[in-house]
Design a protein around this motif. Structure first.
Motif, PDB file in Angstrom:
ATOM      1  N   PRO A 250     -10.492 -28.549  24.661  1.00  0.00           N
ATOM      2  CA  PRO A 250     -11.188 -29.291  25.709  1.00  0.00           C
ATOM      3  C   PRO A 250     -12.198 -30.243  25.083  1.00  0.00           C
ATOM      4  O   PRO A 250     -12.743 -29.968  24.011  1.00  0.00           O
ATOM      5  N   PHE A 251     -12.436 -31.377  25.720  1.00  0.00           N
ATOM      6  CA  PHE A 251     -13.414 -32.306  25.177  1.00  0.00           C
ATOM      7  C   PHE A 251     -14.201 -32.953  26.317  1.00  0.00           C
ATOM      8  O   PHE A 251     -13.660 -33.288  27.370  1.00  0.00           O
ATOM      9  N   ALA A 252     -15.494 -33.086  26.095  1.00  0.00           N
ATOM     10  CA  ALA A 252     -16.386 -33.744  27.049  1.00  0.00           C
ATOM     11  C   ALA A 252     -17.357 -34.595  26.252  1.00  0.00           C
ATOM     12  O   ALA A 252     -18.107 -34.075  25.410  1.00  0.00           O
TER      13      ALA A 252
ATOM     14  N   GLY B 144     -11.499 -34.278  29.111  1.00  0.00           N
ATOM     15  CA  GLY B 144     -10.129 -33.847  29.302  1.00  0.00           C
ATOM     16  C   GLY B 144      -9.826 -32.644  28.434  1.00  0.00           C
ATOM     17  O   GLY B 144     -10.728 -31.924  27.999  1.00  0.00           O
ATOM     18  N   ALA B 145      -8.548 -32.438  28.159  1.00  0.00           N
ATOM     19  CA  ALA B 145      -8.140 -31.299  27.336  1.00  0.00           C
ATOM     20  C   ALA B 145      -6.780 -31.580  26.707  1.00  0.00           C
ATOM     21  O   ALA B 145      -5.955 -32.300  27.274  1.00  0.00           O
ATOM     22  N   LEU B 146      -6.584 -31.020  25.536  1.00  0.00           N
ATOM     23  CA  LEU B 146      -5.320 -31.093  24.797  1.00  0.00           C
ATOM     24  C   LEU B 146      -4.841 -29.665  24.561  1.00  0.00           C
ATOM     25  O   LEU B 146      -5.641 -28.803  24.172  1.00  0.00           O
TER      26      LEU B 146
ATOM     27  N   SER C 235       3.274 -30.212  23.200  1.00  0.00           N
ATOM     28  CA  SER C 235       1.859 -30.541  23.369  1.00  0.00           C
ATOM     29  C   SER C 235       1.679 -31.393  24.614  1.00  0.00           C
ATOM     30  O   SER C 235       2.574 -32.150  25.002  1.00  0.00           O
ATOM     31  N   ALA C 236       0.503 -31.284  25.223  1.00  0.00           N
ATOM     32  CA  ALA C 236       0.175 -32.095  26.392  1.00  0.00           C
ATOM     33  C   ALA C 236      -1.311 -32.404  26.367  1.00  0.00           C
ATOM     34  O   ALA C 236      -2.117 -31.622  25.855  1.00  0.00           O
ATOM     35  N   VAL C 237      -1.668 -33.558  26.903  1.00  0.00           N
ATOM     36  CA  VAL C 237      -3.065 -33.962  26.976  1.00  0.00           C
ATOM     37  C   VAL C 237      -3.276 -34.705  28.285  1.00  0.00           C
ATOM     38  O   VAL C 237      -2.379 -35.409  28.763  1.00  0.00           O
ATOM     39  N   ALA C 238      -4.453 -34.501  28.879  1.00  0.00           N
ATOM     40  CA  ALA C 238      -4.839 -35.240  30.076  1.00  0.00           C
ATOM     41  C   ALA C 238      -6.327 -35.539  29.983  1.00  0.00           C
ATOM     42  O   ALA C 238      -7.104 -34.724  29.460  1.00  0.00           O
ATOM     43  N   LEU C 239      -6.723 -36.723  30.455  1.00  0.00           N
ATOM     44  CA  LEU C 239      -8.136 -37.094  30.370  1.00  0.00           C
ATOM     45  C   LEU C 239      -8.478 -38.105  31.443  1.00  0.00           C
ATOM     46  O   LEU C 239      -7.609 -38.725  32.052  1.00  0.00           O
ATOM     47  N   ALA C 240      -9.793 -38.262  31.648  1.00  0.00           N
ATOM     48  CA  ALA C 240     -10.309 -39.263  32.558  1.00  0.00           C
ATOM     49  C   ALA C 240     -11.492 -39.953  31.906  1.00  0.00           C
ATOM     50  O   ALA C 240     -12.232 -39.344  31.124  1.00  0.00           O
ATOM     51  N   VAL C 241     -11.637 -41.244  32.193  1.00  0.00           N
ATOM     52  CA  VAL C 241     -12.790 -42.025  31.751  1.00  0.00           C
ATOM     53  C   VAL C 241     -13.531 -42.435  33.011  1.00  0.00           C
ATOM     54  O   VAL C 241     -13.019 -43.211  33.816  1.00  0.00           O
TER      55      VAL C 241
END
Length: 262
Positions: free
Chosen positions: A180-182, A158-160, A145-151
């Motif tokens: 994906p999440f926004a 970001g997305a998982l 699994s991998a996740v990346a995000l920005a605030v």
């Protein structure tokens, strides 16, 4: 570090001893939207699918972070699905458990100049299914699994991604999940979000591989005494789904409690 990234959602990755009493509602909201926030949390996510019958997954998802030396944090996430199946082949209603997944994200405690927060690690599938015909494959499996995000300002996005392969049994699981999440924070803890759960079954033929929902939700950050939590409700429509799947709509209700590390 960029000014737009000096929020509690990111600060709790760098300084996990922050006290919940010091968190504003907007800071609580952003912390809940960051899957790598270094706080203990307990999300309970209920997903109801509507078609000819109703199918319900109540996912209990404890999140436990652990320090790994001075530079890294291991954020563990377990998903135990409690299932209601209104389409049981034997007729009538059926309750039970699906297979449990456990993921560990290794994430650096400090971010680079880009401000991107990221994590990567293994996923394990445990055969906790109470009925491998209707609840889940009941297989042992593993994956990554991998996740990346920005605030950035009012945004958390970001997305998982994860993929699991089975290594026992005869179901031969090979499935991917993309989430994906926004999130856009409106102020006073109120936010709108789109967090679809996209899945791919690589063992199916091309016309039955993907399930792709689209939709939106709203949420609110609050406190129960001194304990911060968020509540959300979402609606999604499956714009792509397997031919055999009549589940067109999904409703999601989620409550997430956050607990500071001291």
């Amino acid at each position: 570090m960029k000014k737009t990234l000096t929020t509690i959602a990111l600060a709790t990755v760098l300084f996990p001893s922050i006290l919940s009493a010091e968190m504003s509602k907007e800071e609580i909201a952003k912390a809940s939207q960051n899957p790598l926030t270094a706080m203990y949390s307990l999300p309970i996510q209920n997903n109801t699918s509507f078609g000819d019958d109703v199918r319900n997954f109540a996912n209990i998802q404890p999140v436990l972070p652990f320090d790994v030396g001075d530079d890294w944090t291991l954020v563990t996430r377990t998903i135990l699905p409690v299932v209601y199946n209104g389409t049981a082949p034997q007729g009538g209603d059926e309750w039970g458990l699906a297979d449990t997944s456990m993921t560990g994200f290794f994430t650096p405690k400090k971010t680079g100049d880009s401000g991107i927060v990221w994590g990567v690690g293994p996923t394990i599938l445990l055969p906790t299914s109470t009925d491998d015909d209707t609840m889940g494959p009941g297989e042992w499996g593993a994956g990554i699994s991998a996740v990346a995000l920005a605030v950035q300002g009012k945004w958390v996005y970001g997305a998982l991604l994860s993929n699991i392969w089975s290594f026992t049994g005869d179901k031969q699981v090979n499935s991917m999940t993309i989430q994906p999440f926004a999130n856009y924070n409106l102020g006073d803890g109120l936010f709108v979000a789109s967090v679809p759960i996209i899945t791919a079954n690589w063992k199916a033929d091309n016309s039955n591989t993907w399930t792709v929902p689209l939709g939106l939700g709203v949420g609110k950050a609050m406190k129960m005494g001194s304990t911060p939590f968020t509540a959300q409700i979402h609606g999604y429509y499956n714009v792509v789904r397997p031919d055999f799947n009549d589940e067109k709509w999904q409703m999601r209700v989620q409550v997430q409690w956050l607990f500071p590390r001291k």
